[in-house]
Design a protein around this motif. Structure first.
Motif, PDB file in Angstrom:
ATOM      1  N   UNK A 138     -11.570  50.112   3.271  1.00 31.47           N
ATOM      2  CA  UNK A 138     -13.183  51.739   4.108  1.00 31.47           C
ATOM      3  C   UNK A 138     -12.082  52.219   3.007  1.00 31.47           C
ATOM      4  N   UNK A 139     -11.719  52.238   1.937  1.00 32.14           N
ATOM      5  CA  UNK A 139     -11.703  53.333   1.356  1.00 32.14           C
ATOM      6  C   UNK A 139     -12.535  54.040   0.368  1.00 32.14           C
ATOM      7  N   UNK A 140     -12.994  55.084   0.758  1.00 31.45           N
ATOM      8  CA  UNK A 140     -14.229  55.923   0.078  1.00 31.45           C
ATOM      9  C   UNK A 140     -13.878  56.601  -1.002  1.00 31.45           C
ATOM     10  N   UNK A 141     -12.250  57.700  -0.676  1.00 29.58           N
ATOM     11  CA  UNK A 141     -11.966  58.440  -2.026  1.00 29.58           C
ATOM     12  C   UNK A 141     -11.114  58.219  -2.918  1.00 29.58           C
ATOM     13  N   UNK A 142     -11.942  58.463  -4.157  1.00 33.54           N
ATOM     14  CA  UNK A 142     -11.143  58.190  -5.042  1.00 33.54           C
ATOM     15  C   UNK A 142      -9.397  58.604  -5.045  1.00 33.54           C
ATOM     16  N   UNK A 143      -9.554  59.686  -4.260  1.00 34.35           N
ATOM     17  CA  UNK A 143      -8.361  60.504  -4.431  1.00 34.35           C
ATOM     18  C   UNK A 143      -6.848  59.540  -3.316  1.00 34.35           C
ATOM     19  N   UNK A 144      -7.549  58.826  -1.757  1.00 36.60           N
ATOM     20  CA  UNK A 144      -7.293  57.398  -1.341  1.00 36.60           C
ATOM     21  C   UNK A 144      -6.702  56.709  -2.250  1.00 36.60           C
ATOM     22  N   UNK A 145      -6.892  55.740  -2.980  1.00 39.01           N
ATOM     23  CA  UNK A 145      -6.380  54.752  -3.945  1.00 39.01           C
ATOM     24  C   UNK A 145      -4.541  54.843  -3.819  1.00 39.01           C
ATOM     25  N   UNK A 146      -4.244  53.997  -4.232  1.00 44.05           N
ATOM     26  CA  UNK A 146      -2.707  53.914  -3.701  1.00 44.05           C
ATOM     27  C   UNK A 146      -2.764  53.787  -5.460  1.00 44.05           C
ATOM     28  N   UNK A 147      -1.632  54.368  -5.878  1.00 42.97           N
ATOM     29  CA  UNK A 147      -1.128  54.803  -7.509  1.00 42.97           C
ATOM     30  C   UNK A 147      -0.042  53.588  -7.310  1.00 42.97           C
ATOM     31  N   UNK A 148       0.265  52.569  -6.609  1.00 46.16           N
ATOM     32  CA  UNK A 148       1.065  51.627  -6.275  1.00 46.16           C
ATOM     33  C   UNK A 148       1.958  50.797  -4.531  1.00 46.16           C
ATOM     34  N   UNK A 149       1.389  49.714  -4.854  1.00 41.39           N
ATOM     35  CA  UNK A 149       1.564  48.942  -3.518  1.00 41.39           C
ATOM     36  C   UNK A 149       3.101  48.395  -3.993  1.00 41.39           C
ATOM     37  N   UNK A 150       3.155  48.465  -3.242  1.00 34.63           N
ATOM     38  CA  UNK A 150       4.998  47.281  -2.334  1.00 34.63           C
ATOM     39  C   UNK A 150       4.584  46.549  -1.546  1.00 34.63           C
ATOM     40  N   UNK A 151       4.647  45.477  -1.600  1.00 33.35           N
ATOM     41  CA  UNK A 151       4.392  44.283  -1.192  1.00 33.35           C
ATOM     42  C   UNK A 151       5.410  43.295  -0.665  1.00 33.35           C
ATOM     43  N   UNK A 152       5.169  43.306   0.714  1.00 31.02           N
ATOM     44  CA  UNK A 152       6.163  41.853   1.006  1.00 31.02           C
ATOM     45  C   UNK A 152       5.293  40.410   1.579  1.00 31.02           C
ATOM     46  N   UNK A 153       5.675  39.263   1.064  1.00 33.82           N
ATOM     47  CA  UNK A 153       5.077  37.470   0.957  1.00 33.82           C
ATOM     48  C   UNK A 153       4.722  37.753   2.542  1.00 33.82           C
ATOM     49  N   UNK A 154       5.434  37.547   3.527  1.00 31.43           N
ATOM     50  CA  UNK A 154       5.293  36.526   4.883  1.00 31.43           C
ATOM     51  C   UNK A 154       5.104  38.477   5.017  1.00 31.43           C
ATOM     52  N   UNK A 155       4.045  38.161   5.814  1.00 34.89           N
ATOM     53  CA  UNK A 155       3.138  39.452   7.443  1.00 34.89           C
ATOM     54  C   UNK A 155       2.004  38.354   7.783  1.00 34.89           C
ATOM     55  N   UNK A 156       2.542  38.934   8.867  1.00 31.96           N
ATOM     56  CA  UNK A 156       1.588  38.770  10.133  1.00 31.96           C
ATOM     57  C   UNK A 156      -0.129  38.568   9.948  1.00 31.96           C
ATOM     58  N   UNK A 157      -0.879  37.912  10.200  1.00 34.14           N
ATOM     59  CA  UNK A 157      -2.555  37.914  10.057  1.00 34.14           C
ATOM     60  C   UNK A 157      -3.083  37.351   8.453  1.00 34.14           C
ATOM     61  N   UNK A 158      -2.511  37.440   7.557  1.00 36.85           N
ATOM     62  CA  UNK A 158      -2.426  37.106   5.849  1.00 36.85           C
ATOM     63  C   UNK A 158      -1.144  37.303   5.176  1.00 36.85           C
ATOM     64  N   UNK A 159      -1.156  36.588   4.898  1.00 36.34           N
ATOM     65  CA  UNK A 159       0.353  36.764   3.775  1.00 36.34           C
ATOM     66  C   UNK A 159       0.223  37.110   2.509  1.00 36.34           C
ATOM     67  N   UNK A 160       1.138  38.152   1.879  1.00 34.34           N
ATOM     68  CA  UNK A 160       1.341  39.351   0.860  1.00 34.34           C
ATOM     69  C   UNK A 160       0.539  38.197  -0.425  1.00 34.34           C
ATOM     70  N   UNK A 161       0.472  36.816  -0.463  1.00 33.21           N
ATOM     71  CA  UNK A 161      -0.434  36.516  -1.960  1.00 33.21           C
ATOM     72  C   UNK A 161      -1.455  36.684  -1.629  1.00 33.21           C
ATOM     73  N   UNK A 162      -2.098  36.099  -0.197  1.00 36.22           N
ATOM     74  CA  UNK A 162      -3.513  37.012   0.100  1.00 36.22           C
ATOM     75  C   UNK A 162      -3.789  37.810  -0.446  1.00 36.22           C
ATOM     76  N   UNK A 163      -3.517  38.885  -0.499  1.00 35.12           N
ATOM     77  CA  UNK A 163      -3.327  40.470  -0.064  1.00 35.12           C
ATOM     78  C   UNK A 163      -3.349  40.972  -1.462  1.00 35.12           C
ATOM     79  N   UNK A 164      -2.401  40.333  -2.548  1.00 38.11           N
ATOM     80  CA  UNK A 164      -2.458  40.419  -3.884  1.00 38.11           C
ATOM     81  C   UNK A 164      -3.547  39.870  -4.481  1.00 38.11           C
ATOM     82  N   UNK A 165      -4.236  38.532  -3.784  1.00 32.78           N
ATOM     83  CA  UNK A 165      -5.573  37.784  -4.902  1.00 32.78           C
ATOM     84  C   UNK A 165      -6.675  39.003  -4.636  1.00 32.78           C
ATOM     85  N   UNK A 166      -6.917  39.439  -3.381  1.00 36.10           N
ATOM     86  CA  UNK A 166      -7.510  40.249  -2.942  1.00 36.10           C
ATOM     87  C   UNK A 166      -7.333  41.862  -4.146  1.00 36.10           C
ATOM     88  N   UNK A 167      -6.118  42.077  -4.447  1.00 34.43           N
ATOM     89  CA  UNK A 167      -6.399  43.733  -5.115  1.00 34.43           C
ATOM     90  C   UNK A 167      -7.035  43.356  -6.163  1.00 34.43           C
TER      91      UNK A 167
END
Length: 140
Positions: free
Chosen positions: A47-76
């Motif tokens: 849902x990001x539409x504005x380039x200014x909203x793109x994070x400069x850095x992501x801190x990501x946990x692996x053990x997350x509800x609904x989807x794992x951090x591994x899945x989020x990492x692969x998406x990014x």
């Protein structure tokens, strides 16, 4: 003064509090967006539409509800618009399998969360020092 947009994907309230407090104590202006599950993180990027909203850095946990951090990492890292964003896996897992899987998916850094509160805060401070003061991060 330097400013950085940070996306923290973490479901543990205590770790969220410690991480955000460590960033607040710094001399750097950080905007920290917190998302508490993996599918919420994917939705954030979709849902990001504005380039200014793109994070400069992501801190990501692996053990997350609904989807794992591994899945989020692969998406990014598989998305041409976001793969340049440094992703730091900040997790309780010290499993060699998790570490290897993260690096194979192009994580930029893997840190096992320290158990002691003071050590955790020091780790976050070192993350900030390295990724904000030493490394040059591409702007969106």
């Amino acid at each position: 003064m330097k400013s950085l947009n940070i996306l923290l994907v973490e479901d543990n309230e205590g770790d969220i509090l410690l991480t955000t407090e460590a960033f607040e104590e710094s001399k750097i202006i950080n905007i920290v967006e917190v998302i508490k599950d993996g599918s919420g993180a994917i939705n954030f990027f979709e849902n990001l539409h504005d380039k200014e909203s793109i994070p400069d850095l992501v801190l990501l946990d692996i053990n997350l509800p609904k989807m794992s951090g591994h899945q989020v990492l692969m998406y990014i890292k598989n998305n041409v618009k976001y793969k340049h964003i440094p992703v730091i896996m900040l997790t309780t897992s010290s499993s060699e399998q998790d570490i290897l899987k993260s690096y194979k998916s192009h994580v930029n850094c893997y840190i096992t969360k320290p158990i002691e509160v003071d050590d955790f805060i020091k780790a976050v401070t070192k993350i900030e020092d390295f990724w904000i003061n030493i490394v040059t991060i591409p702007k969106n």
